[in-house]
Motif scaffolding. Structure first.
Motif, PDB file in Angstrom:
ATOM      1  N   ALA A 157       3.321  -4.615  -3.571  1.00  0.00           N
ATOM      2  CA  ALA A 157       3.782  -5.265  -2.339  1.00  0.00           C
ATOM      3  C   ALA A 157       5.305  -5.318  -2.347  1.00  0.00           C
ATOM      4  O   ALA A 157       5.950  -5.227  -3.397  1.00  0.00           O
ATOM      5  CB  ALA A 157       3.196  -6.670  -2.234  1.00  0.00           C
ATOM      6  N   MET A 158       5.889  -5.461  -1.156  1.00  0.00           N
ATOM      7  CA  MET A 158       7.348  -5.516  -1.038  1.00  0.00           C
ATOM      8  C   MET A 158       7.720  -6.451   0.110  1.00  0.00           C
ATOM      9  O   MET A 158       7.115  -6.383   1.184  1.00  0.00           O
ATOM     10  CB  MET A 158       7.898  -4.109  -0.777  1.00  0.00           C
ATOM     11  CG  MET A 158       9.408  -4.017  -0.701  1.00  0.00           C
ATOM     12  SD  MET A 158       9.965  -2.285  -0.565  1.00  0.00           S
ATOM     13  CE  MET A 158       9.529  -1.941   1.165  1.00  0.00           C
ATOM     14  N   ASP A 159       8.678  -7.332  -0.132  1.00  0.00           N
ATOM     15  CA  ASP A 159       9.076  -8.248   0.941  1.00  0.00           C
ATOM     16  C   ASP A 159      10.123  -7.596   1.837  1.00  0.00           C
ATOM     17  O   ASP A 159      10.537  -6.446   1.608  1.00  0.00           O
ATOM     18  CB  ASP A 159       9.538  -9.599   0.382  1.00  0.00           C
ATOM     19  CG  ASP A 159      10.861  -9.518  -0.379  1.00  0.00           C
ATOM     20  OD1 ASP A 159      11.591  -8.517  -0.240  1.00  0.00           O
ATOM     21  OD2 ASP A 159      11.175 -10.475  -1.107  1.00  0.00           O
ATOM     22  N   GLY A 171       0.787  -1.232   0.000  1.00  0.00           N
ATOM     23  CA  GLY A 171       0.000   0.000   0.000  1.00  0.00           C
ATOM     24  C   GLY A 171       0.813   1.273   0.000  1.00  0.00           C
ATOM     25  O   GLY A 171       1.882   1.375  -0.609  1.00  0.00           O
ATOM     26  N   GLY A 172       0.308   2.279   0.724  1.00  0.00           N
ATOM     27  CA  GLY A 172       0.878   3.613   0.698  1.00  0.00           C
ATOM     28  C   GLY A 172       2.320   3.705   1.134  1.00  0.00           C
ATOM     29  O   GLY A 172       3.092   4.513   0.599  1.00  0.00           O
ATOM     30  N   SER A 173       2.720   2.870   2.094  1.00  0.00           N
ATOM     31  CA  SER A 173       4.109   2.936   2.561  1.00  0.00           C
ATOM     32  C   SER A 173       5.074   2.499   1.460  1.00  0.00           C
ATOM     33  O   SER A 173       6.152   3.095   1.296  1.00  0.00           O
ATOM     34  CB  SER A 173       4.299   2.062   3.800  1.00  0.00           C
ATOM     35  OG  SER A 173       4.029   0.699   3.522  1.00  0.00           O
ATOM     36  N   VAL A 174       4.695   1.489   0.690  1.00  0.00           N
ATOM     37  CA  VAL A 174       5.541   1.028  -0.414  1.00  0.00           C
ATOM     38  C   VAL A 174       5.577   2.095  -1.508  1.00  0.00           C
ATOM     39  O   VAL A 174       6.649   2.414  -2.054  1.00  0.00           O
ATOM     40  CB  VAL A 174       5.037  -0.316  -0.978  1.00  0.00           C
ATOM     41  CG1 VAL A 174       5.889  -0.751  -2.170  1.00  0.00           C
ATOM     42  CG2 VAL A 174       5.038  -1.384   0.106  1.00  0.00           C
ATOM     43  N   ARG A 175       4.417   2.654  -1.811  1.00  0.00           N
ATOM     44  CA  ARG A 175       4.357   3.729  -2.816  1.00  0.00           C
ATOM     45  C   ARG A 175       5.261   4.892  -2.408  1.00  0.00           C
ATOM     46  O   ARG A 175       6.073   5.383  -3.207  1.00  0.00           O
ATOM     47  CB  ARG A 175       2.913   4.226  -2.937  1.00  0.00           C
ATOM     48  CG  ARG A 175       2.719   5.378  -3.914  1.00  0.00           C
ATOM     49  CD  ARG A 175       1.385   6.073  -3.675  1.00  0.00           C
ATOM     50  NE  ARG A 175       1.366   6.797  -2.414  1.00  0.00           N
ATOM     51  CZ  ARG A 175       0.386   6.706  -1.514  1.00  0.00           C
ATOM     52  NH1 ARG A 175      -0.664   5.926  -1.720  1.00  0.00           N
ATOM     53  NH2 ARG A 175       0.449   7.394  -0.400  1.00  0.00           N
ATOM     54  N   LYS A 228       9.713   9.376  -0.415  1.00  0.00           N
ATOM     55  CA  LYS A 228       8.991  10.277   0.478  1.00  0.00           C
ATOM     56  C   LYS A 228       9.054   9.756   1.904  1.00  0.00           C
ATOM     57  O   LYS A 228       9.294   8.564   2.133  1.00  0.00           O
ATOM     58  CB  LYS A 228       7.516  10.406   0.041  1.00  0.00           C
ATOM     59  CG  LYS A 228       7.329  11.091  -1.300  1.00  0.00           C
ATOM     60  CD  LYS A 228       5.911  10.916  -1.824  1.00  0.00           C
ATOM     61  CE  LYS A 228       4.873  11.573  -0.945  1.00  0.00           C
ATOM     62  NZ  LYS A 228       4.910  13.055  -1.055  1.00  0.00           N
ATOM     63  N   ASP A 229       8.797  10.632   2.856  1.00  0.00           N
ATOM     64  CA  ASP A 229       8.754  10.220   4.256  1.00  0.00           C
ATOM     65  C   ASP A 229       7.632   9.212   4.466  1.00  0.00           C
ATOM     66  O   ASP A 229       6.538   9.355   3.907  1.00  0.00           O
ATOM     67  CB  ASP A 229       8.529  11.428   5.164  1.00  0.00           C
ATOM     68  CG  ASP A 229       9.737  12.337   5.241  1.00  0.00           C
ATOM     69  OD1 ASP A 229      10.854  11.851   4.969  1.00  0.00           O
ATOM     70  OD2 ASP A 229       9.571  13.524   5.585  1.00  0.00           O
ATOM     71  N   ILE A 230       7.900   8.210   5.298  1.00  0.00           N
ATOM     72  CA  ILE A 230       6.916   7.169   5.594  1.00  0.00           C
ATOM     73  C   ILE A 230       6.522   7.287   7.059  1.00  0.00           C
ATOM     74  O   ILE A 230       7.373   7.322   7.939  1.00  0.00           O
ATOM     75  CB  ILE A 230       7.493   5.771   5.309  1.00  0.00           C
ATOM     76  CG1 ILE A 230       7.834   5.657   3.818  1.00  0.00           C
ATOM     77  CG2 ILE A 230       6.525   4.675   5.720  1.00  0.00           C
ATOM     78  CD1 ILE A 230       8.773   4.543   3.503  1.00  0.00           C
TER      79      ILE A 230
END
Length: 401
Positions: free
Chosen positions: A120-122, A27-31, A37-39
């Motif tokens: 998605a990101m592992d 989701g947004g954190s991966v984007r 950008k800051d997460i």
């Protein structure tokens, strides 16, 4: 790229995988990570069912267990972990009537709104991108996952979210996505105003709000939203980001012949109070011509509210809402007047209503409020010293009961 939050969450994903399940950041954190950008928070999605997550971790909170979400407390931090899921038929273009847990990541991400949010990101920062979301990020493109009309028919809030992302990220709306919005825009009338306002508060403060606001008008979106539907929003010009409460005050000030109720927005009492303050202040400011008149305005409405309005003076000018001359309505003078103010509020007056009753030997009544107001004005204007004996002398001559 900032990855501290991902590094902190790695042990959570590893623990889930050690039990034989899949788990990914999504989701947004991966984007935002891919955009450098800051997460601020991360979401984890997994093939493990809610019960299985609860068994793995000792401290959990079932914040949305029926929808697959468990809050896990791990190493003094909180993580929302959601099971892969698909959704049943949507009711009234708002929410699915059923959630079905699945074991396949693809089935989970294909139900998401936009490709940029379906990545998605592992834990090793490998990207799983079934719908080319990374390409759309690189191209600054907002595009639905799959058929746009279907996505917006399922949940019409996605229309507002798409415009919000356009405003915040300064991305372009894909043509088919915008056509889907046009076809489904009327369905936002089924949404709760609370859901709309959450998105709209972010949209109106986005750096690209000028484009998103124009798209809202093109879509005729305001016609389907409570409160806004009373106004002809084509008369409102927005070319810069501004606070939501000030935006509402602008509408009320420019289109003052309309009597829409703030209660329709279902916002907090604090928000309503601030909107009313801004609206009243904008009305008063249109009558201010001298520094002397400005003193009482700063006293009544506060320095910060005046500075806020001043910082958006260009927007008010574009909307034909007059502010005082820059010769008197400027930051330096506003701060100077506030600094030199003899009192900050009525409580600082060196006299009370009881003092007036005793001195004038009168019964309590509405006259006290009027008298204290007149004393305030005289003190602020510099015509009266804030000292009880002086005030009582002044009262004898100036207060009529």
């Amino acid at each position: 790229m900032t990855n501290i939050l991902f590094e902190d969450a790695k042990p959570v994903i590893k623990k889930i995988k050690e039990q034989g399940f899949e788990a990914y950041f999504v989701g947004g954190s991966v984007r935002d990570y891919l955009m450098d950008k800051d997460i601020h928070d991360i979401d984890i999605t997994t093939s493990a069912r809610p019960d299985e997550i609860e068994e793995m971790f000792s401290k959990t909170i079932p914040i949305g267990k029926e929808h697959g979400t468990i809050n896990v407390l791990f190493h003094n931090k909180s993580y929302e972990i959601t099971t892969f899921r698909t959704e049943g038929e949507y009711i009234n273009h708002r929410k699915p009537n059923d959630v079905i847990f699945v074991r396949d990541l693809y089935e989970d991400v294909k139900r998401r709104d936009f490709t940029i949010n379906a990545i998605a990101m592992d834990e090793s920062y490998n990207i799983i991108d079934y719908f080319n979301g990374k390409d759309d990020i690189d191209a600054h493109n907002i595009k639905t996952v799959g058929n746009a009309v279907e996505r917006f028919e399922e949940d019409a809030l996605r229309i507002i979210r798409g415009l919000r992302f356009q405003s915040q990220l300064a991305f372009t709306l894909d043509n088919e996505t915008f056509d889907g919005m046009l076809q489904q825009i009327q369905n936002i009338e089924y949404l709760s105003i609370e859901r709309i306002i959450v998105e709209f508060k972010k949209l109106i403060t986005g750096k690209n709000v000028a484009v998103s606001f124009k798209n809202l008008l093109t879509l005729n979106a305001f016609a389907y939203i409570p409160f806004f539907s009373h106004y002809d929003m084509r008369h409102i010009i927005i070319k810069e980001p501004l606070p939501f409460n000030l935006f509402i005050a602008l509408i009320q000030s420019k289109l003052s012949n309309v009597n829409a109720q703030l209660a329709q927005l279902k916002i907090s009492n604090n928000d309503k109070k601030e909107i009313q303050t801004f609206t009243q202040l904008l009305t008063v400011l249109q009558t201010i011509n001298t520094k002397q008149e400005l003193k009482l305005t700063i006293y009544d409405y506060g320095l910060q509210h005046n500075l806020t309005i001043l910082s958006y003076s260009q927007t008010f000018k574009q909307n034909d809402i007059a502010l005082p001359s820059p010769l008197i309505y400027n930051e330096q003078l506003l701060r100077q007047i506030a600094q030199e103010m003899p009192i900050k509020n009525r409580q600082e007056l060196d006299i009370t209503g009881k003092d007036l009753i005793d001195y004038l030997e009168q019964r309590s009544g509405p006259w006290i409020k009027d008298a204290l107001r007149n004393i305030e004005i005289a003190v602020i204007d510099g015509n009266l010293t804030n000292y009880k004996p002086k005030i009582l002398e002044w009262v004898k001559e100036h207060v009529k009961i």
